[in-house]
Scaffold this motif. Structure first.
Motif, PDB file in Angstrom:
ATOM      1  N   VAL A  53       0.826  -1.201   0.000  1.00 28.22           N
ATOM      2  CA  VAL A  53       0.000   0.000   0.000  1.00 28.22           C
ATOM      3  C   VAL A  53       0.862   1.254   0.000  1.00 28.22           C
ATOM      4  O   VAL A  53       0.648   2.184  -0.771  1.00 28.22           O
ATOM      5  N   SER A  54       1.890   1.251   0.861  1.00 26.54           N
ATOM      6  CA  SER A  54       2.669   2.481   1.004  1.00 26.54           C
ATOM      7  C   SER A  54       3.460   2.782  -0.276  1.00 26.54           C
ATOM      8  O   SER A  54       3.598   3.938  -0.658  1.00 26.54           O
ATOM      9  N   ASN A 104      -5.300  14.699  -0.872  1.00 21.95           N
ATOM     10  CA  ASN A 104      -5.279  14.105   0.465  1.00 21.95           C
ATOM     11  C   ASN A 104      -4.136  14.688   1.280  1.00 21.95           C
ATOM     12  O   ASN A 104      -4.305  15.106   2.423  1.00 21.95           O
ATOM     13  N   ASP A 137       1.164  10.192  13.906  1.00 17.75           N
ATOM     14  CA  ASP A 137       0.688   9.971  12.529  1.00 17.75           C
ATOM     15  C   ASP A 137       0.717   8.473  12.269  1.00 17.75           C
ATOM     16  O   ASP A 137       1.786   7.889  12.063  1.00 17.75           O
ATOM     17  N   ILE A 138      -0.463   7.836  12.336  1.00 27.61           N
ATOM     18  CA  ILE A 138      -0.508   6.383  12.190  1.00 27.61           C
ATOM     19  C   ILE A 138      -0.844   6.027  10.745  1.00 27.61           C
ATOM     20  O   ILE A 138      -1.830   6.517  10.194  1.00 27.61           O
ATOM     21  N   GLY A 139      -0.028   5.151  10.146  1.00 30.87           N
ATOM     22  CA  GLY A 139      -0.172   4.835   8.728  1.00 30.87           C
ATOM     23  C   GLY A 139       0.499   5.938   7.937  1.00 30.87           C
ATOM     24  O   GLY A 139      -0.072   6.488   7.004  1.00 30.87           O
ATOM     25  N   GLY A 149       3.245   5.909   6.096  1.00 27.24           N
ATOM     26  CA  GLY A 149       3.715   5.580   4.760  1.00 27.24           C
ATOM     27  C   GLY A 149       5.179   5.913   4.552  1.00 27.24           C
ATOM     28  O   GLY A 149       5.943   6.102   5.502  1.00 27.24           O
ATOM     29  N   ASN A 153       2.887  -0.158   9.724  1.00 26.62           N
ATOM     30  CA  ASN A 153       3.095  -1.588   9.937  1.00 26.62           C
ATOM     31  C   ASN A 153       3.782  -2.224   8.737  1.00 26.62           C
ATOM     32  O   ASN A 153       3.959  -3.432   8.690  1.00 26.62           O
ATOM     33  N   ASP A 154       4.145  -1.403   7.769  1.00 31.13           N
ATOM     34  CA  ASP A 154       4.864  -1.932   6.605  1.00 31.13           C
ATOM     35  C   ASP A 154       6.359  -1.828   6.915  1.00 31.13           C
ATOM     36  O   ASP A 154       6.885  -0.723   7.062  1.00 31.13           O
ATOM     37  N   ALA A 213       4.375  -0.468  14.334  1.00 28.21           N
ATOM     38  CA  ALA A 213       3.272  -0.991  15.141  1.00 28.21           C
ATOM     39  C   ALA A 213       2.050  -1.088  14.244  1.00 28.21           C
ATOM     40  O   ALA A 213       2.055  -0.588  13.117  1.00 28.21           O
ATOM     41  N   LEU A 272      -1.971  -0.448  13.689  1.00 24.59           N
ATOM     42  CA  LEU A 272      -3.136   0.322  14.118  1.00 24.59           C
ATOM     43  C   LEU A 272      -4.229  -0.577  14.687  1.00 24.59           C
ATOM     44  O   LEU A 272      -4.963  -0.199  15.589  1.00 24.59           O
ATOM     45  N   ALA A 277      -5.703   8.603   5.431  1.00 25.19           N
ATOM     46  CA  ALA A 277      -5.713   7.590   4.374  1.00 25.19           C
ATOM     47  C   ALA A 277      -5.263   6.242   4.903  1.00 25.19           C
ATOM     48  O   ALA A 277      -4.477   5.554   4.266  1.00 25.19           O
ATOM     49  N   VAL A 278      -5.727   5.880   6.090  1.00 23.54           N
ATOM     50  CA  VAL A 278      -5.340   4.575   6.639  1.00 23.54           C
ATOM     51  C   VAL A 278      -6.545   3.784   7.152  1.00 23.54           C
ATOM     52  O   VAL A 278      -6.579   2.563   7.051  1.00 23.54           O
ATOM     53  N   PHE A 307      -8.187   0.983   5.346  1.00 22.61           N
ATOM     54  CA  PHE A 307      -7.558  -0.332   5.251  1.00 22.61           C
ATOM     55  C   PHE A 307      -7.945  -1.227   6.433  1.00 22.61           C
ATOM     56  O   PHE A 307      -7.461  -2.342   6.551  1.00 22.61           O
ATOM     57  N   LEU A 308      -8.781  -0.720   7.322  1.00 21.30           N
ATOM     58  CA  LEU A 308      -9.275  -1.530   8.437  1.00 21.30           C
ATOM     59  C   LEU A 308     -10.669  -2.030   8.116  1.00 21.30           C
ATOM     60  O   LEU A 308     -11.566  -1.245   7.828  1.00 21.30           O
ATOM     61  N   THR A 350      -4.206  -5.817   1.876  1.00 21.36           N
ATOM     62  CA  THR A 350      -4.948  -4.831   2.666  1.00 21.36           C
ATOM     63  C   THR A 350      -6.052  -4.267   1.787  1.00 21.36           C
ATOM     64  O   THR A 350      -5.823  -3.312   1.052  1.00 21.36           O
TER      65      THR A 350
HETATM   66  C1  LIG Z   1      -2.258   5.374   1.707  1.00 25.02           C
HETATM   67  S1  LIG Z   1      -0.921   5.360   2.826  1.00 25.02           S
HETATM   68  C2  LIG Z   1      -1.114   6.879   3.650  1.00 25.02           C
HETATM   69  C3  LIG Z   1       0.179   7.565   3.985  1.00 25.02           C
HETATM   70  C4  LIG Z   1       0.025   8.937   4.627  1.00 25.02           C
HETATM   71  N1  LIG Z   1      -0.722   8.871   5.854  1.00 25.02           N
HETATM   72  C5  LIG Z   1      -0.621   9.929   3.657  1.00 25.02           C
HETATM   73  O1  LIG Z   1      -1.854  10.083   3.756  1.00 25.02           O
HETATM   74  O2  LIG Z   1       0.065  10.475   2.846  1.00 25.02           O
HETATM   75  C6  LIG Z   1      -1.461   4.185   3.990  1.00 25.02           C
HETATM   76  C7  LIG Z   1      -0.389   3.683   4.948  1.00 25.02           C
HETATM   77  O3  LIG Z   1      -1.000   3.028   6.002  1.00 25.02           O
HETATM   78  C8  LIG Z   1      -0.229   1.902   6.324  1.00 25.02           C
HETATM   79  N2  LIG Z   1      -1.110   0.954   6.992  1.00 25.02           N
HETATM   80  C9  LIG Z   1      -2.100   0.201   6.471  1.00 25.02           C
HETATM   81  N3  LIG Z   1      -2.665  -0.550   7.427  1.00 25.02           N
HETATM   82  C10 LIG Z   1      -2.010  -0.267   8.579  1.00 25.02           C
HETATM   83  C11 LIG Z   1      -2.113  -0.744   9.918  1.00 25.02           C
HETATM   84  N4  LIG Z   1      -3.005  -1.656  10.225  1.00 25.02           N
HETATM   85  N5  LIG Z   1      -1.280  -0.259  10.857  1.00 25.02           N
HETATM   86  C12 LIG Z   1      -0.367   0.674  10.544  1.00 25.02           C
HETATM   87  N6  LIG Z   1      -0.222   1.144   9.293  1.00 25.02           N
HETATM   88  C13 LIG Z   1      -1.031   0.684   8.314  1.00 25.02           C
HETATM   89  C14 LIG Z   1       0.304   1.406   5.026  1.00 25.02           C
HETATM   90  O4  LIG Z   1       1.481   0.637   5.209  1.00 25.02           O
HETATM   91  C15 LIG Z   1       0.556   2.696   4.317  1.00 25.02           C
HETATM   92  O5  LIG Z   1       1.870   3.107   4.519  1.00 25.02           O
END
Ligand SMILES: C[S@@+](CC[C@H](N)C(=O)[O-])C[C@H]1O[C@@H](n2cnc3c(N)ncnc32)[C@H](O)[C@@H]1O
Lengths: 742, 271
Positions: free
Chosen positions: B19-20, B57, B78-80, B82, B107-108, B130, B132, B160-161, B164-165, B216
């Motif tokens: 995804v990242s 975004n 900032d979780i997720g 990238g 988590n990547d 870690a 999310l 943008a994360v 993916f949940l 994901t």
């Molecule tokens: C589309 S990118 C968004 C990056 C950044 N936040 C932005 O908006 O520019 C999504 C990121 O979320 C991460 N991600 C997806 N599921 C995740 C999870 N369960 N825990 C942590 N990170 C996660 C992916 O590895 C990816 O790097």
């Protein structure tokens, strides 16, 4: 792209510049700055949509301004060096213009507007201007593509390095955890084995090898090959679910045959190991050797559930089995309310005699021999014989097909006991009485069933023993109270469960309360308040009446004394106390009565002992002696229930009696008007006879005013009955008003 | 993958698109491999405007971050996060307040390794590996503990994360648990994919299929569904709106690519 037509000559730019200057009204320098800004704005508008930058367009425009200035200055330079514009291309890539497609827009704007807005004016020939502009574009393109390639390479390299680092990190973490796992695996005290999904053993640790016997015994085998008859089917089905990935874990206790043929009992935890994509891959088993623990537990359980002397199941195990047999659901939880229960309660006849005459050692050996015979009477696993007390044994029969099957078992037991037991050349006959219970489950509890069997056994004993009887609810009910109450009498007296109530005695002539009759009650913890009819006969049959009678006498005398002290001014109130025939024959009777009078200080004339007619009629002089002694003390003796036996009226003359208590049956016909004339005549006769003999007449069971009036008219002296007052607590006598009796 | 033994670290497999890295490609970056670009090209064919959505975004994220700094917030989670590219959270934050702390979480493993390299030596920004889906793994992470004081307001970015949940990942409970760990005065920033015009277009479905391959999947949620994430927060104006409608620097125009409507943004304040 932009729709504005490109201006052909440098001069045109000057015109625009002037126009701007006019509007702004500022000096020439500010005019050129405005033109630069204008160029940057046009440039930004063209490029912004094709960039991936997250800057706002205004920010982007600001960002382009220095780049535009660089272009302008290079264009204007006296010594033209287009290489300076390379930095412009680099700057654009740095601002996130990373799409090669954006290059035409970048260059297109330079081509069309740079000279127009930022031209050097008339100083430079138009041709030279055009040449410089296109060489600038080349330099920008060079810078752009160069920077883009650099950036791409750099990013590619950095992401590859990151991937590599991530991989190394993951691998070293894996290696570390594998090393840790190895260490745990090798040195663990628990047995660990890994098998594939079919159960083929792949790896085992030392401990597991030791537990099962030898390495060769484990190698190349399947986990499922170790079967043992003690294992149920659930282990296999759990394992199938695990292998299919439907569960990740299970826990079970299991038996394994060891290499040497002995049994290993293990507490087993099996976990499913999946691959990174979550697919089932291996199974991991952790085995703890619990063979010893189980053996110990089994020994303890056996001890806890078996009788030490005979090794038969004990009371605890019997109740466990009985409870299970009485449950309306089976071990799988299915409804089995249609089940039935059978119980045989055996008590050896005359065992106490054996014990007493031959000693406990012989008694014990006899019990062991009996237990051995009983054990052989059990013919199927749904039957169990237990020893639940000294010489009491019970057989429980879970869900017997019929009553006949249960009585058959009882018959077998009696037959097993029919031959005497040979002990040290002595033939000891053994017999038993058996109470058989048979019925549906779900209606009563274990204790209830056992009581019923016990009572029925007593019935069998009463019928002579060496037989069985089948429980019958009615007979039970009678026997339950009889049997139970008799046993409870002594402790009831100790625990103060008895109490005395008083029924007033009224003088018929003036309606004055003369005294009361003391009536004993039993406040039973289970059955509630019981009247004398319900327990006095039992007390008489066991001799308990003696202490009980003494207690009632003490209570009543003390009470009479209290009344005398607190309330009565006239003659001392009379207290009537019943005396049972058993008490009459008791040697201490006279002394006890004297002692009670002494201790309470009650005048003897205030006490009247009631004796039933049947106890006196036909008694010889010896039997009457204690009664005479008592009468000599001045205590009155009443002849109770007069008229219920075959009284020899003439004998009244010889008896030490001063009161006749006429049974209620004589006066029933007087409750209403007109009274039964025959009855009137009889009572009239009795009263006149009594008075002739100097006896007073008391009438029991007076219930109506009419009756009272008739009796007064007939000359009766005293009366008691509901009309005057029921038996009640001592205080009630206080409150009695006598108006009605007049 | 419920009962993965904890001693087995996650493997990394760069033959599967991530995804990242796909996202990085959309943003014009080259931090990606051919598998990622191939997946990205399929998605681009269905919706050519995806890079625009990504750009919008990130622009919305930057505006929200600036808003948070303006509120005096100096801690960012900032979780997720990238793969760091141009204009990351810490860059925006540090131009306004150089002393503010930023914790990135992803988590990547590749994104984490790359962030580590980029942030090396930066005292005010760090990265935590870690997940999310396990909020405790985020909150209890040594880096989080070291850099953030959860007794003071934090800006929590779920940019943008959340899409993916899955619902089976208890997305709402996850956000709730994070919310409970935040001090009053904290803000929650969410951007989220949403079905276009209420319905999933075929094109959007094709994009979803792409993400299906990345292990994901992409879950689109409607405005009310995204609003639900703000339970326990006061939703700040203008609420949950298309990306370029959230407090824009220049008013959005009708000419904007309709694809931009497939992204929602919202900011909430914890009372
Ligand atoms: C589309 S990118 C968004 C990056 C950044 N936040 C932005 O908006 O520019 C999504 C990121 O979320 C991460 N991600 C997806 N599921 C995740 C999870 N369960 N825990 C942590 N990170 C996660 C992916 O590895 C990816 O790097």
């Amino acid at each position: 792209m932009t729709a504005q037509p490109a201006a052909p000559r440098c001069r045109a730019a000057g015109g625009t510049a002037r126009a701007v200057g006019r509007t702004g009204g500022g000096p020439a320098l500010s005019t050129s700055r405005d033109n630069l800004a204008r160029f940057a704005a046009i440039w930004s508008r063209a490029i912004y949509p094709v960039t991936a930058t997250s800057m706002t367009s205004a920010e982007f425009e600001q960002h382009l301004l220095p780049l535009a200035r660089l272009l302008r200055d290079t264009l204007h330079a006296e010594r033209f060096d287009p290489r300076a514009a390379i930095r412009v291309g680099e700057g654009l890539v740095a601002a996130h213009c990373t799409d090669p497609e954006s290059l035409p827009s970048i260059l297109g704007v330079i081509d069309a507007y740079l000279v127009l807005y930022c031209g050097p004016g008339l100083d430079l020939p138009a041709e030279e201007c055009r040449v410089r502009c296109s060489r600038l574009q080349h330099a920008v393109a060079v810078g752009f593509s160069h920077a883009l390639r650099e950036r791409t390479l750099y990013e590619q390299e950095s992401i590859s390095r990151a991937a590599l680092n991530a991989k190394t990190e993951a691998e070293s973490a894996l290696a570390a955890s594998e090393a840790r796992f190895r260490a745990v695996f090798e040195t663990a005290a628990v047995g660990i084995g890994i098998a594939d999904l079919e159960g083929n053993v792949l790896e085992v640790n030392e401990s597991l090898t030791r537990m099962l016997g030898s390495e060769s015994y484990i190698r190349h085998r399947r986990a499922g090959d170790w079967t043992h008859p003690d294992n149920g089917p659930e282990g296999d089905s759990l394992n199938r679910e695990l292998a299919r990935g439907e569960r990740d874990h299970y826990h079970i206790e299991k038996a394994y045959p060891r290499a040497d043929g002995s049994v290993l009992w293990a507490d087993v935890q099996v976990s499913l190991l999946r691959d990174a994509a979550g697919r089932p891959q291996y199974q991991l088993g952790l085995l703890e050797d619990i063979t010893e623990r189980r053996r110990l537990l089994e020994r303890l359980r056996h001890q806890a559930t078996h009788d030490a002397l005979t090794a038969l199941p004990n009371r605890a195990l019997f109740f466990e089995r009985l409870d299970r047999a009485l449950s309306t659901t089976d071990e799988h939880g299915a409804d089995r309310a249609d089940r039935r229960i059978g119980v045989c309660y055996l008590d050896l006849d005359g065992f106490k005699a054996v014990n007493d005459s031959l000693g406990h050692a012989v008694g014990d050996r006899l019990l062991v021999a009996v237990a051995e015979r009983l054990r052989r009477c059990v013919t199927s696993p749904d039957q169990l014989v237990a020893r639940i007390g000294g010489d009491e044994f019970v057989a429980v029969y879970a869900d017997p097909p019929s009553l006949a099957a249960v009585t058959e078992l009882a018959g077998r037991i009696l037959k097993a006991l029919s031959t005497p037991v040979l002990l040290d050349d002595r033939q000891l006959p053994v017999h038993g009485s058996i109470g058989v219970v048979h019925g549906p489950v779900g209606t009563r509890g274990a204790a209830d069933v056992l009581r019923s069997a016990d009572i029925t056994m007593y019935r069998a004993k009463e019928l002579g023993g060496n037989r069985y009887e089948v429980a019958d609810p009615d007979a039970d009910a009678r026997a339950i109270t009889r049997h139970g109450l008799t046993n409870q009498l002594p402790s009831a007296l100790r625990h103060g469960e008895f109490f005395v109530e008083y029924q007033p005695l009224i003088g018929l002539e003036d309606g004055v309360v003369l005294g009361a009759e003391a009536l004993v009650r039993w406040c039973h913890p289970v059955h509630g308040v019981l009247g004398p009819d319900q327990f006095i006969p039992l007390a008489e049959s066991t001799g308990q009446i003696v202490p009980l009678g003494r207690w009632v006498l003490e209570q009543a005398a003390q009470q009479a004394r209290d009344w005398q002290d607190r309330r009565f001014t006239g003659p001392a109130p009379r207290i009537n106390v019943n005396l049972s025939p058993v008490q009459l024959t008791h040697p201490d009777l006279v002394a006890e009565v004297a002692a009670v009078l002494d201790e309470t200080g009650l005048p003897p004339s205030a006490l009247c002992l009631e004796v039933t007619e049947s106890a006196l009629i036909g008694a010889n002089e010896d039997a009457l002696k204690p009664l005479r002694r008592i009468a000599d003390l001045g205590v009155a003796i009443a002849l109770d229930d007069f008229g219920t036996g075959y009284s020899n009226l003439s004998s009244l003359r010889w008896l030490p009696v001063s009161v006749l208590k006429l049974d209620r049956s004589f006066t029933r016909g007087m409750r209403q008007h007109p009274a039964d004339p025959v009855e009137m005549k009889i009572v009239e006769g009795i009263v006149s006879l009594a008075h002739t003999l100097n006896l007073t007449v008391t009438v029991e069971g007076v219930e109506t005013r009419t009756q009272a009036e008739h009796l007064r008219a007939l000359g009766c002296d005293t009366a008691q009955g509901w009309y005057y007052g029921k038996a009640g607590p001592a205080d009630q006598l206080h409150a009695l008003t006598l108006a009605d009796a007049v | 993958m419920t009962d993965r033994p904890s001693w087995a670290p996650p493997g990394i497999d760069i033959t599967v698109p991530s995804v990242s890295r796909v996202y990085d490609y959309f943003l014009g970056g080259s931090h990606n491999f051919e598998v990622d670009r191939e997946a990205a090209r399929v998605a681009l064919k269905a919706i050519p405007a995806i890079p625009k959505v990504g750009q919008a975004n990130r622009a919305a994220m930057r505006r929200a971050v600036r808003h948070a700094v303006g509120r005096g917030i100096d801690q960012f989670l900032d979780i997720g996060s990238g793969i760091p590219t141009f204009g990351n959270v810490h860059e925006v934050v540090h131009t306004l307040n150089p002393a503010a702390n930023v914790v990135y979480v992803d988590n990547d493993p590749v994104a984490v390794a790359h962030s580590k390299a980029v942030l090396d030596g930066n005292e005010h920004a760090t990265i935590a590996a870690a997940d999310l889906r396990d909020p405790r793994s985020v909150l209890d992470h040594p880096e989080t503990q070291r850099m953030l004081d959860l007794d003071r307001p934090v800006a929590l970015l779920l940019v943008a994360v959340l899409h993916f949940l899955r619902d089976t990942d208890n997305a709402y409970a996850v956000v709730g648990e994070l919310r409970d760990a935040l001090a009053p005065g904290s803000v929650l920033v969410i951007t989220h994919a949403t079905p276009q015009a209420g319905l999933l277009s075929d094109d959007q479905r094709r994009v979803q299929d792409v993400y299906q391959r990345t292990s994901t999947p992409l879950i689109m949620r409607t405005v009310p569904e995204v609003e639900r994430f703000f339970t326990g927060f006061e939703l700040l104006d203008p609420g949950v709106v298309p990306l370029n409608h959230w407090r824009p620097d220049t008013p959005p125009s009708d000419d904007d690519d309709p694809a931009l409507l497939t992204g929602l943004a919202g900011v909430g304040l914890k009372a």
